[in-house]
Design a protein around this motif. Sequence first.
Motif, mmCIF file in Angstrom:
data_model
loop_
_atom_site.group_PDB
_atom_site.id
_atom_site.type_symbol
_atom_site.label_atom_id
_atom_site.label_comp_id
_atom_site.label_asym_id
_atom_site.label_seq_id
_atom_site.Cartn_x
_atom_site.Cartn_y
_atom_site.Cartn_z
ATOM 1 N N ALA A 240 -11.749 -8.449 14.282
ATOM 2 C CA ALA A 240 -11.877 -6.997 14.045
ATOM 3 C C ALA A 240 -11.550 -6.651 12.593
ATOM 4 C CB ALA A 240 -10.952 -6.233 14.999
ATOM 5 N N LEU A 241 -10.495 -7.261 12.045
ATOM 6 C CA LEU A 241 -10.132 -6.936 10.658
ATOM 7 C C LEU A 241 -11.168 -7.528 9.692
ATOM 8 C CD1 LEU A 241 -8.102 -5.493 8.845
ATOM 9 C CD2 LEU A 241 -6.825 -7.633 8.658
ATOM 10 N N ALA A 242 -11.639 -8.730 10.002
ATOM 11 C CA ALA A 242 -12.668 -9.354 9.143
ATOM 12 C C ALA A 242 -13.913 -8.471 9.093
ATOM 13 C CB ALA A 242 -13.002 -10.746 9.671
ATOM 14 N N ALA A 243 -14.329 -7.953 10.248
ATOM 15 C CA ALA A 243 -15.514 -7.079 10.288
ATOM 16 C C ALA A 243 -15.236 -5.794 9.507
ATOM 17 C CB ALA A 243 -15.871 -6.760 11.737
ATOM 18 N N LEU B 291 -2.848 -8.474 12.472
ATOM 19 C CA LEU B 291 -3.408 -7.488 11.530
ATOM 20 C C LEU B 291 -2.510 -7.380 10.291
ATOM 21 C CD1 LEU B 291 -4.474 -4.586 13.967
ATOM 22 C CD2 LEU B 291 -5.973 -6.272 12.859
ATOM 23 N N VAL B 292 -1.198 -7.283 10.512
ATOM 24 C CA VAL B 292 -0.255 -7.139 9.387
ATOM 25 C C VAL B 292 -0.250 -8.416 8.537
ATOM 26 C CG1 VAL B 292 2.209 -6.892 8.833
ATOM 27 C CG2 VAL B 292 1.178 -5.441 10.581
ATOM 28 N N GLY B 293 -0.260 -9.570 9.206
ATOM 29 C CA GLY B 293 -0.236 -10.851 8.482
ATOM 30 C C GLY B 293 -1.480 -11.042 7.632
ATOM 31 N N LEU B 294 -2.641 -10.740 8.196
ATOM 32 C CA LEU B 294 -3.898 -10.932 7.457
ATOM 33 C C LEU B 294 -4.026 -9.944 6.303
ATOM 34 C CD1 LEU B 294 -6.683 -11.589 10.097
ATOM 35 C CD2 LEU B 294 -5.628 -13.207 8.507
ATOM 36 N N TRP C 90 -4.744 -11.680 2.865
ATOM 37 C CA TRP C 90 -5.983 -11.351 2.149
ATOM 38 C C TRP C 90 -5.746 -10.317 1.045
ATOM 39 C CZ3 TRP C 90 -9.461 -10.680 7.162
ATOM 40 C CH2 TRP C 90 -9.748 -11.954 7.680
ATOM 41 N N ASN C 91 -4.467 -9.930 0.884
ATOM 42 C CA ASN C 91 -4.130 -8.987 -0.185
ATOM 43 C C ASN C 91 -4.936 -7.695 -0.093
ATOM 44 O OD1 ASN C 91 -2.464 -8.493 -2.224
ATOM 45 N ND2 ASN C 91 -3.547 -9.715 -3.778
ATOM 46 N N LEU C 92 -5.021 -7.134 1.117
ATOM 47 C CA LEU C 92 -5.854 -5.949 1.330
ATOM 48 C C LEU C 92 -5.077 -4.687 0.998
ATOM 49 C CD1 LEU C 92 -7.345 -6.807 4.864
ATOM 50 C CD2 LEU C 92 -8.377 -7.229 2.622
ATOM 51 N N GLU C 93 -5.771 -3.723 0.436
ATOM 52 C CA GLU C 93 -5.143 -2.412 0.249
ATOM 53 C C GLU C 93 -5.494 -1.580 1.468
ATOM 54 O OE1 GLU C 93 -5.207 -0.493 -3.375
ATOM 55 O OE2 GLU C 93 -4.427 -2.292 -4.377
ATOM 56 N N ILE C 94 -4.660 -1.666 2.485
ATOM 57 C CA ILE C 94 -4.971 -0.983 3.742
ATOM 58 C C ILE C 94 -3.662 -0.402 4.279
ATOM 59 C CG2 ILE C 94 -4.734 -3.123 5.117
ATOM 60 C CD1 ILE C 94 -7.164 -2.125 6.778
ATOM 61 N N THR C 95 -3.708 0.845 4.721
ATOM 62 C CA THR C 95 -2.472 1.485 5.189
ATOM 63 C C THR C 95 -2.219 1.089 6.646
ATOM 64 O OG1 THR C 95 -3.650 3.390 6.053
ATOM 65 C CG2 THR C 95 -2.902 3.524 3.750
ATOM 66 N N ARG C 96 -0.970 1.299 7.091
ATOM 67 C CA ARG C 96 -0.625 1.008 8.483
ATOM 68 C C ARG C 96 -1.438 1.932 9.415
ATOM 69 N NH1 ARG C 96 4.093 -2.507 10.531
ATOM 70 N NH2 ARG C 96 3.742 -3.564 8.576
ATOM 71 N N ASP C 97 -1.709 3.161 8.967
ATOM 72 C CA ASP C 97 -2.487 4.086 9.804
ATOM 73 C C ASP C 97 -3.926 3.573 9.971
ATOM 74 O OD1 ASP C 97 -0.274 5.617 10.098
ATOM 75 O OD2 ASP C 97 -0.906 7.231 8.745
ATOM 76 N N GLU C 98 -4.488 2.973 8.894
ATOM 77 C CA GLU C 98 -5.843 2.411 9.002
ATOM 78 C C GLU C 98 -5.811 1.200 9.950
ATOM 79 O OE1 GLU C 98 -7.479 1.836 5.086
ATOM 80 O OE2 GLU C 98 -9.413 1.150 5.879
ATOM 81 N N LEU C 99 -4.757 0.393 9.824
ATOM 82 C CA LEU C 99 -4.616 -0.745 10.757
ATOM 83 C C LEU C 99 -4.485 -0.234 12.192
ATOM 84 C CD1 LEU C 99 -2.158 -3.254 8.989
ATOM 85 C CD2 LEU C 99 -4.644 -3.443 9.211
ATOM 86 N N ALA C 100 -3.806 0.917 12.372
ATOM 87 C CA ALA C 100 -3.608 1.455 13.727
ATOM 88 C C ALA C 100 -4.943 1.842 14.358
ATOM 89 C CB ALA C 100 -2.662 2.644 13.695
ATOM 90 N N GLY C 101 -5.892 2.298 13.544
ATOM 91 C CA GLY C 101 -7.231 2.623 14.049
ATOM 92 C C GLY C 101 -7.899 1.371 14.605
#
Length: 320
Positions: A81-84, A119-122, A126-137
């Motif tokens: 899901a995160l890769a996509a 999700l948090v580990g990846l 992968w050094n992603l700029e992604i917020t916890r709220d975006e991960l929650a989606g």
Amino acid sequence: MLAVVPPPVTVRVPAKVNLHLAVDDLREDGYHELVTVFQALSLTDEVTVAVTEEPGLEVYGEGEGSVPTGPENLAWRAVEALAAHVGRAEEPKVRVVLRKGIPVAGGMAGGSADAAATLVGLASLWNLEITRDELAGIAAGLGSDVPFALYGGTALGTGRGEHLVPVLSRHTFHWVLAFDSEGLSTPKVFKELDRLRAAGNPPRIGSHTPVVEALASGDPRQLALLLGNDLQAAAVSLRPELRRTLRAGVNAGALAGTVSGSGPTCAFLCEDAQSAVEVAAELSGAGVCRTVRVAHGPVPGARVVGGDDAPRPAPPRVHA
Ligand SMILES: C[C@@](CO)(OP(=O)(O)O)[C@H](O)COP(=O)(O)OP(=O)(O)OC[C@H]1O[C@@H](n2ccc(N)nc2=O)[C@H](O)[C@@H]1O
Ligand SMILES: Nc1ncnc2c1ncn2[C@@H]1O[C@H](COP(=O)(O)OP(=O)(O)O)[C@@H](O)[C@H]1O
């Protein structure tokens, strides 16, 4: 030129207990609307993600033989899901190692925890700029309980459990957990509740407001009177021995006991840390469950560990 391979990332993630779980009727999408108060506990899984030429997943620890290691594992679904989401849809070159402390199919959201941790580990690997709220989606698409494992603490969950609001909890609460020898399937427990309700049983628990007030007061005795779970009757109907387990915990000195989520793990709220150790000792001798653990909550959600917290090496596999 040689590509730099980032070091593996390990994330620790908590189990949950539902202090209050009010289940409404079945929705058209096959889910039940619910109102729940989650608390994250110090019983944890550890998830390590690493870049690899041999993608896949390994599982060690609690229930390792009953956890799928293929694409149906919720942690692997989180990788996909995160890769996509970030446009790495080709097979992700990731190895995931789960070290489980949370009982499998135990009503403590272990699979959801592993997905949140992945999700948090990846995001870190992968050094992603992604917020916890975006991960929650993304988490909500994987399962109803996955967003809570990202945030941890104590929270009110509505909808399928995925809409979260933090709840003030003033105290560290002390728990004893009784693991059963076999898990219970979440969909089967919801179905059993529908069946019991169609037959006119059982009564529904009330509003969550008193539980929220007890959490703010920090008094475990007040909270103990208010623990409630609409799925408990269904879990007990499918696993009648749970009645004996619940009684044994209270006889051992717990303030109150409840089935955690869809069960079969029973969670016992205790007066303090010392009392939890005493209840755990007595309960282990009572012969009503497979394993007993002591835990406290609330604790934070999925977070990267490092330094002295770094993971132990995976235990060697013994081949007969
Ligand atoms: C019951 C609870 C309470 O926190 O936890 P567990 O006991 O499983 O840990 C949750 O609602 C479980 O959440 P989770 O385990 O993520 O469930 P999902 O994968 O989303 O759904 C699995 C199945 O359970 C049923 N389900 C789940 C959630 C919900 N609100 N209504 C449902 O009817 C549906 O049959 C669904 O297909
Ligand atoms: N990472 C995982 N850890 C545990 N179980 C998993 C995982 N991924 C998929 N599963 C499957 O999900 C089912 C529910 O497991 P779990 O999340 O531990 O329980 P619960 O929904 O009761 O909290 C298990 O029976 C197992 O087949």
